[in-house]
Design an enzyme around this catalytic site. Sequence first.
Site, short mmCIF file in Angstrom:
data_model
loop_
_atom_site.label_atom_id
_atom_site.label_comp_id
_atom_site.label_asym_id
_atom_site.label_seq_id
_atom_site.Cartn_x
_atom_site.Cartn_y
_atom_site.Cartn_z
N PHE B 135 0.85 -1.20 0.00
CA PHE B 135 0.00 0.00 0.00
C PHE B 135 0.88 1.25 0.00
O PHE B 135 0.50 2.30 0.49
CB PHE B 135 -0.88 0.05 1.26
CG PHE B 135 -1.92 -1.03 1.33
CD1 PHE B 135 -2.32 -1.72 0.17
CD2 PHE B 135 -2.52 -1.35 2.54
CE1 PHE B 135 -3.29 -2.71 0.25
CE2 PHE B 135 -3.50 -2.33 2.62
CZ PHE B 135 -3.88 -3.02 1.46
N CYS B 137 3.74 1.98 -2.62
CA CYS B 137 4.50 2.44 -3.79
C CYS B 137 3.96 3.80 -4.25
O CYS B 137 2.79 3.92 -4.59
CB CYS B 137 4.38 1.40 -4.88
SG CYS B 137 5.55 1.66 -6.19
N THR B 203 8.70 3.98 0.23
CA THR B 203 9.52 5.12 -0.20
C THR B 203 8.74 6.42 -0.17
O THR B 203 7.51 6.43 -0.14
CB THR B 203 10.07 4.88 -1.60
OG1 THR B 203 8.97 4.61 -2.48
CG2 THR B 203 11.03 3.71 -1.62
N CYS B 345 41.33 20.07 20.20
CA CYS B 345 40.90 21.09 19.23
C CYS B 345 41.97 21.29 18.16
O CYS B 345 43.15 21.43 18.45
CB CYS B 345 40.64 22.41 19.97
SG CYS B 345 40.26 23.77 18.85
N CYS B 348 39.81 24.65 13.77
CA CYS B 348 39.11 24.90 12.51
C CYS B 348 38.15 26.07 12.65
O CYS B 348 37.74 26.67 11.65
CB CYS B 348 38.35 23.66 12.05
SG CYS B 348 36.89 23.29 13.04
N CYS B 351 33.09 25.83 15.30
CA CYS B 351 32.21 26.01 16.46
C CYS B 351 31.93 27.49 16.67
O CYS B 351 30.81 27.90 16.96
CB CYS B 351 32.84 25.39 17.71
SG CYS B 351 34.52 25.97 18.08
N CYS B 387 27.53 23.35 18.00
CA CYS B 387 28.99 23.30 17.88
C CYS B 387 29.48 21.87 17.92
O CYS B 387 30.39 21.49 17.18
CB CYS B 387 29.65 24.13 18.98
SG CYS B 387 29.15 23.67 20.65
#
Lengths: 455, 424
Positions: B135, B137, B203, B345, B348, B351, B387
């Site tokens: 029931f 598709c 789906t 750390c 980068c 955060c 973060c």
Amino acid sequence: MTQTPEIKHEGPDIVSGRLAASRYAENFADIHPPLAREQALVEANRCYFCYDAPCIEACPTGIDIPGFIKKIATDNVAGAGMRILEANIFGGACARVCPTEILCEGACVRAAQEGDPIAIGRLQRYATDPILARASHPFARGAPTGKRIAVVGGGPAGLSCAHRLAQLGHQVAVFEARPRLGGLNEYGVAEYKVPDRFARREVDFILGIGGIEAHANQALGRDVSLAQLRQDYDAVFLGMGLAGVKALECEGESLPGVANAVDYIAQLRSAEDLARLPVGRRVVVIGGGNTAIDIAVQTRRLGADEVTLVYRRGPEMMGATSHEQEFAQVNGVTIRHWAKPIRLRAEAGHVAAAEFETTRIEEGKLVGTGAAFSLPADMVFKAIGQSFIADPLETDRLDALELRHGKIEVDDQFRTTVRGVWAGGDCVARGLDLTVEAVEQGKRAAHSIDAALKG
Amino acid sequence: MVDLSINFAGIQTPNPFWLASAPPTDKAYNVERAFRAGWGGAIWKTLGEDPPIVNTASRYGAISYKGLRVAGFNNIELITDRPLQVNLDEITSVKRRWPKRAVVVSLMVPCTEDSWKNILRRVEGTNADGVELNFGCPHGMSERGMGAAVGQVPDYVEMVTRWCKQHTRMPVIVKLTPNVTSILPPARAAVKGGADALSLINTINSIVSIDLDLMAPEPTVDGKGTHGGYCGPAVKPIALHMAAEIARDPDCHNIPVSAIGGIETWRDAAEFMALGARSVQVCTAAMHYGFKIVDDMIDGLERWMEKSRYDRIEDFRGRAVKNVTDWQHLNLNYKTVAEIDQDLCIKCGLCHIVCEDTSHQAVAALRNDGRRRYQVIESECVGCNLCMHVCPVEGCITMKPVDTGKPALDWTRHPNNPLRQAAE
């Protein structure tokens, strides 16, 4: 394969054609072939797109590295290439010759995290190659200012300055002492770093903006004088690099078979056929910088049997990065540390051996230990550094032009102490004499010149 | 010794890993390869009435995310395109050769009692272990009044389920579509119709991408495209939510559930089981890597159960259900703040920038002697976790509980709630 040269009973073993013809192309091909799209996407997607990215800070030209990498990741390769070239018109050469392991890649947070930084240099090449391959130049010249500027030296500093000046609407004349523009990219670095006439293509690309006249074979002090240039032009930029080679200051230095590494590399880079370039069977290189590595590896790749690089201090003191040292070793170069040359010995009027004394540090000073060894040599190359030759500047007539540590003194805007004269690149007393620094200095000098002329 | 075997609405299988009704289960050849690889069961690709439907080329679209291929997957393939009898014969022979593995037959026929009655009779002859009513598709078949067109109308779900229960002795599993505003009405309808079990999710309606050269959806069929069914790792959160809704619902919580939706690892499976699922169904992961992925699903689940001292799936099944609640029952006096492990750390700065640009300005970007330092401003931190999620270093940012000294207080009793329940 090494071909057996003619048996000689005396004299040096220096011949050309040591290798099978096909090996030359192989040995001098690109050491870092370009990334394919899939590889570039995987690599680009490893980038964290850092805030206040350490890589940008580590780049002397301040390229927006995360920015261009993000563009690669979205298949906006042209945008990525332009982002690079806006900051560094030599982005193509720098992608190939920069010691990235001590610059951007050394600062990459991934290096701290996992010892495996983003391959920024290779991504930069991926982004810039298509722009250099285009028929049209991507930057427009500014509205003509009517100002004319003389640039002395057609290397990275001079051409970076010239290109930015042209972008700002000025008319530029470049005076280059050698037959070709390009400086060390054309004459000074190892062929396999910039193969397939890359340096020439890049020069053509840069001149493609227009408004830059190139005068080759015009040496300062021989064909043109600084006084004349100051008279004829609104400003002068000096970017003539380092013409001198430091001497070993040991016996036998002027023997046949003893040569400056830079001269042999220039010969190699200009050779039409590497199979016809003679090379010794046993080669000794004295020095510890990138030029020493470049000559050592290139003579190996020309077929020299034994290449020994001798440096007077330890590996961590070498000018060549650890990456370069490893590269030499992988190429079969023997590196001997802690030894200084004491004598070059001759046989039949030609150098036959180099004698060294081992060294150590004593009370902070490098001293000989008294122990000596000798390396048989058909060729000895000096690569202990280059020096600035101030004579062409006729400094005696321009007493206001000051030098510092034997190089031209400049302020933070790359103004010399003579009004109307700027300088940048290896000939000034700043930085580590890297290509990327020369590019930045030329660029910043151009903005300073522009401001001065418009002011 | 860990025992992975299950009894699912009377269907016994050696492990809970089944292949979902999809291309991997279209033929005996594939299903037998799956059983040899170790899969506990397979839902045969949906059978319909003759003449068989016709499929298109191409049929699949996929989302690649930052170099990860098939993070999301979509298809416009319909039910089996082979004659009914061919499928029935193969099902019979596979079941005969693999008596201990489950072979469940997915079905989709028009909404008339005779259609269902006829096909059920023919399927019974195969000795299959059960039927699954498709029931769900969402593409193609729904345009013909089947699949999701039935699943979206609870009355139809109940009616067809009831017919099926009347006309077969086999267990009836009702497969639900997620293309509804709430999964509960169709789930309750299936229960009311007498379903033996539910499976979900089918789906999700989707267009995976637009080809900017063709100016058409992908997959593109001769210049045009259509919406398809979305599945793969990207849909797992949606499936988990729907499984939880059913597990919490008084009308549905006892019915066996076979969970479907982005399951690729033993961990995914364990999560669905923690929400009550008795078996799991897999399609995309197999279509990405082949059937051998079941090896680690079995091995990984066994080892995790052993480590967690669970002997049988029943020992942990449904254990997370009691902790799924409505937002209004969350403790508003519970506080956490982010904590950055400065040794881990890598600077980068993500955060900082995400908090600064998009949240609460609670991570300071400092320079000490030129060295970067990112530091949480605890007084500004609301404990949102952003973060922690963007930090690329595992374990570098953690959320530290803060003792507020206040008793638990949820929205139902919160002073800011105009409709709060009076305190006793």
